[in-house]
Scaffold this motif. Structure first.
Motif, mmCIF file in Angstrom:
data_model
loop_
_atom_site.group_PDB
_atom_site.id
_atom_site.type_symbol
_atom_site.label_atom_id
_atom_site.label_comp_id
_atom_site.label_asym_id
_atom_site.label_seq_id
_atom_site.Cartn_x
_atom_site.Cartn_y
_atom_site.Cartn_z
ATOM 1 N N ASP A 232 -6.563 0.802 -4.677
ATOM 2 C CA ASP A 232 -7.126 0.114 -3.505
ATOM 3 C C ASP A 232 -6.985 -1.407 -3.661
ATOM 4 O OD1 ASP A 232 -7.830 2.504 -2.407
ATOM 5 O OD2 ASP A 232 -9.930 2.418 -3.052
ATOM 6 N N TYR A 233 -7.233 -1.847 -4.877
ATOM 7 C CA TYR A 233 -7.107 -3.281 -5.176
ATOM 8 C C TYR A 233 -5.658 -3.731 -4.939
ATOM 9 C CZ TYR A 233 -7.382 -7.548 -8.112
ATOM 10 O OH TYR A 233 -7.339 -8.832 -8.597
ATOM 11 N N ALA A 234 -4.724 -2.950 -5.414
ATOM 12 C CA ALA A 234 -3.310 -3.306 -5.251
ATOM 13 C C ALA A 234 -2.930 -3.345 -3.765
ATOM 14 C CB ALA A 234 -2.426 -2.315 -6.005
ATOM 15 N N THR A 235 -3.412 -2.381 -3.015
ATOM 16 C CA THR A 235 -3.108 -2.347 -1.576
ATOM 17 C C THR A 235 -3.621 -3.608 -0.891
ATOM 18 O OG1 THR A 235 -3.256 0.044 -1.591
ATOM 19 C CG2 THR A 235 -3.442 -1.024 0.557
ATOM 20 N N LYS A 236 -4.847 -3.965 -1.257
ATOM 21 C CA LYS A 236 -5.446 -5.166 -0.670
ATOM 22 C C LYS A 236 -4.619 -6.412 -1.020
ATOM 23 C CE LYS A 236 -9.391 -7.149 -2.293
ATOM 24 N NZ LYS A 236 -10.819 -7.266 -2.618
ATOM 25 N N LYS B 169 3.108 -15.597 -6.670
ATOM 26 C CA LYS B 169 4.249 -15.560 -7.597
ATOM 27 C C LYS B 169 3.806 -15.296 -9.035
ATOM 28 C CE LYS B 169 4.175 -20.531 -8.369
ATOM 29 N NZ LYS B 169 4.848 -21.811 -8.159
ATOM 30 N N ASN B 170 2.533 -15.566 -9.328
ATOM 31 C CA ASN B 170 2.048 -15.379 -10.697
ATOM 32 C C ASN B 170 1.511 -13.975 -10.974
ATOM 33 O OD1 ASN B 170 2.654 -17.894 -11.869
ATOM 34 N ND2 ASN B 170 0.914 -18.827 -10.800
ATOM 35 N N PHE B 171 1.370 -13.157 -9.928
ATOM 36 C CA PHE B 171 0.933 -11.779 -10.182
ATOM 37 C C PHE B 171 1.809 -10.744 -9.467
ATOM 38 C CE2 PHE B 171 -1.786 -13.497 -6.769
ATOM 39 C CZ PHE B 171 -1.650 -12.537 -5.763
ATOM 40 N N ARG B 172 2.895 -11.200 -8.823
ATOM 41 C CA ARG B 172 3.725 -10.270 -8.052
ATOM 42 C C ARG B 172 4.343 -9.188 -8.934
ATOM 43 N NH1 ARG B 172 7.290 -13.631 -5.549
ATOM 44 N NH2 ARG B 172 6.344 -13.615 -3.483
ATOM 45 N N SER B 173 4.847 -9.570 -10.095
ATOM 46 C CA SER B 173 5.519 -8.555 -10.917
ATOM 47 C C SER B 173 4.520 -7.501 -11.397
ATOM 48 C CB SER B 173 6.266 -9.197 -12.091
ATOM 49 O OG SER B 173 5.388 -9.962 -12.860
ATOM 50 N N ARG B 174 3.288 -7.903 -11.609
ATOM 51 C CA ARG B 174 2.246 -6.917 -11.945
ATOM 52 C C ARG B 174 1.952 -6.032 -10.737
ATOM 53 N NH1 ARG B 174 -2.117 -4.713 -13.956
ATOM 54 N NH2 ARG B 174 -4.212 -5.033 -13.131
ATOM 55 N N LEU B 175 1.869 -6.660 -9.587
ATOM 56 C CA LEU B 175 1.482 -5.949 -8.358
ATOM 57 C C LEU B 175 2.500 -4.876 -7.971
ATOM 58 C CD1 LEU B 175 -0.748 -6.030 -6.286
ATOM 59 C CD2 LEU B 175 0.444 -7.906 -5.134
ATOM 60 N N TYR B 176 3.776 -5.168 -8.221
ATOM 61 C CA TYR B 176 4.822 -4.224 -7.798
ATOM 62 C C TYR B 176 5.467 -3.484 -8.969
ATOM 63 C CZ TYR B 176 4.227 -6.320 -3.230
ATOM 64 O OH TYR B 176 3.687 -6.742 -2.035
ATOM 65 N N GLY B 177 4.996 -3.783 -10.205
ATOM 66 C CA GLY B 177 5.693 -3.160 -11.346
ATOM 67 C C GLY B 177 4.807 -2.482 -12.372
ATOM 68 N N GLU B 178 3.486 -2.601 -12.242
ATOM 69 C CA GLU B 178 2.621 -2.052 -13.286
ATOM 70 C C GLU B 178 1.734 -0.954 -12.703
ATOM 71 O OE1 GLU B 178 0.633 -5.372 -15.202
ATOM 72 O OE2 GLU B 178 2.562 -6.285 -15.722
ATOM 73 N N ASP B 179 1.372 -0.001 -13.566
ATOM 74 C CA ASP B 179 0.552 1.093 -13.034
ATOM 75 C C ASP B 179 -0.905 1.029 -13.508
ATOM 76 O OD1 ASP B 179 0.999 1.818 -15.613
ATOM 77 O OD2 ASP B 179 2.241 3.568 -15.141
ATOM 78 N N ASN B 180 -1.216 0.104 -14.389
ATOM 79 C CA ASN B 180 -2.632 -0.007 -14.787
ATOM 80 C C ASN B 180 -3.390 -0.943 -13.840
ATOM 81 O OD1 ASN B 180 -1.379 -2.329 -15.622
ATOM 82 N ND2 ASN B 180 -2.537 -2.511 -17.525
ATOM 83 N N ILE B 181 -3.233 -0.669 -12.540
ATOM 84 C CA ILE B 181 -3.924 -1.465 -11.528
ATOM 85 C C ILE B 181 -4.563 -0.512 -10.517
ATOM 86 C CG2 ILE B 181 -1.775 -1.746 -10.160
ATOM 87 C CD1 ILE B 181 -2.866 -4.608 -9.439
ATOM 88 N N ASP B 182 -5.798 -0.768 -10.194
ATOM 89 C CA ASP B 182 -6.540 0.051 -9.217
ATOM 90 C C ASP B 182 -5.772 0.091 -7.895
ATOM 91 O OD1 ASP B 182 -9.366 1.132 -8.245
ATOM 92 O OD2 ASP B 182 -8.683 -0.360 -6.776
#
Ligand code: HEM
Ligand SMILES: *[C@@H]1O[C@H](CO)[C@@H](O)[C@H](O)[C@H]1NC(C)=O
Ligand SMILES: *[C@@H]1O[C@H](CO)[C@@H](O)[C@H](O)[C@H]1NC(C)=O
Ligand SMILES: *[C@@H]1O[C@H](CO)[C@@H](O)[C@H](O)[C@H]1NC(C)=O
Length: 325
Positions: free
Chosen positions: A218-222, A203-216
């Motif tokens: 492969d890392y996001a998929t994992k 819950k503390n990183f979900r909005s980053r995971l599904y809403g931000e594009d400055n994330i690697d």
């Protein structure tokens, strides 16, 4: 001339209170010779049983010091008015209370005078030393912990909600939050490096995971595999992406290398390397120069441990850490 001199005295008192000074690490050498050794042993035992506990003990000290100073207010349990345990950043998240309580019991068993109900070593000092010993046990830098903190008899959940930075903060907010406590921007970036160990809930990183594009990607998929968009609030991920669980909870500078690779877990992590606020250079420095990170982290931890302590006859030495005397 009575009133001017009275206000001078008052000012001096206020100045003294504001800059209450801690004592050297030898503070308990006569009153509790074994105190530091018992804390170190207790931390080592807890980490041997569960390596993830080191991170939790470090975070407890941070969440203590940021709320009315390092006075163990964070340890007061839900039976105490305004307990900080229910604060936004704390509820369902902080752990390690039992470890501290056990160490406290061991220290008092060794040092409390027979027939005297007065406790000897403060919970705030135990927390400060346990945080340092945790970092050292996980391979991080050491620093001298000043001692002589005393414990509060109150908690302040409103202040906890106000002063503990949330993971959705941008870099300007982080600089302000830490600046309000006397930290420089470099201190703030170094202290964020504590996220080289430990875990965070989905819950503390979900909005980053599904809403931000400055994330690697492969890392996001994992991460998405264990943090779905609409469920799994409490599912954990390591704050510092590591190739294997073997390297989890090693206190090193890989957090900063991961920021360069867009593998920061929290929004508040990745913003340190996203172009605003002038923090890029510090991240690059800590990523390429491990000793620079170690010494900046150690020095900022000393500053954190000195945040408005109660000293002398202020506050109390609690008999148990979860309740005021
Ligand atoms: C810069 C602002 C900071 C923010 C926004 C922040 C936020 C967070 C969040 C959201 C978590 C995960 C909690 C959960 O999901 O249950 C976390 C974990 C953690 N934080 Fe921070 N934090 C910050 C700074 C710090 C500092 C200064 C320290 C210590 C010096 C620290 C040490 C830790 C540790 C060790 C963990 C892992 C705890 C565990 O695994 O039990 N953090 N932080
Ligand atoms: C105080 O105790 C510590 C830890 O046991 C020890 O290393 C140090 O030499 C002692 N210092 C003094 C001044 O007694
Ligand atoms: C990083 O910067 C880009 C470009 O300015 C922006 O679109 C994005 O939202 C920022 N991300 C974070 C996590 O601040
Ligand atoms: C900081 O690094 C990010 C990621 O490489 C980059 O987008 C941004 O422009 C950099 N900002 C500055 C001020 O150099």
């Amino acid at each position: 001339m009575a009133s001017p001199s009275l206000s001078v005295v008052l000012l001096l008192c206020l100045a003294a209170a504001a800059s209450a000074v801690l004592s050297p690490p030898t503070f308990y050498n006569t009153s509790c010779t074994q105190a530091l050794a018992i804390i170190k042993t207790g931390v080592a035992a807890a980490i041997a049983t569960d390596r993830s506990m080191g991170a939790s003990l470090l975070r407890l000290h941070f969440h203590d010091c940021f709320v009315q100073g390092c006075d163990a207010s964070v340890l007061l349990d839900a039976t105490v008015p305004n307990s900080e345990r229910s604060a936004l950043g704390n509820a369902g998240s902080l752990r390690g209370f039992d470890v501290i309580e056990k160490i406290k019991a061991d220290v008092e068993a060794a040092c409390k005078k027979k027939g005297n109900s007065r406790a000897v070593v403060s919970c705030a000092d135990i927390l400060a030393v346990a945080a340092r010993d945790s970092v050292v046990a996980l391979g991080g830098p050491a620093w001298d912990v000043q001692l002589g903190r005393r414990d509060s008899d109150t908690a302040n959940v409103a202040l906890a909600n106000q002063d503990l930075p949330p993971p959705f903060m941008d870099v300007a907010g982080l600089i302000k939050s830490f600046g309000d406590k006397g930290f420089t921007m470099t201190d703030m970036v170094a202290l964020s490096g504590a996220h080289t160990i430990g875990r965070a809930q989905c819950k503390n990183f979900r909005s980053r995971l599904y809403g931000e594009d400055n994330i690697d990607s492969d890392y996001a998929t994992k991460l998405r595999a264990n943090c779905p968009q609409t469920s799994g609030d409490g599912n954990l991920a390591q704050l510092d992406d590591t190739p294997t669980t073997m390297t989890a909870d090693n206190f090193d500078n890989s957090y900063f290398v991961n920021l360069q690779l867009k593998k920061g877990l929290l929004h508040s992590d990745q913003v340190l390397f996203n172009g605003t606020g002038g923090t890029n250079n510090t991240v690059n420095n800590f990523a390429s120069n491990p000793p620079a990170f170690s010494s900046a982290f150690a020095s900022a931890m000393v500053t954190m441990g000195n945040l408005s302590p109660l000293t002398g006859s202020q506050g109390q030495i609690r008999r148990i850490c979860s309740k005021p005397n």
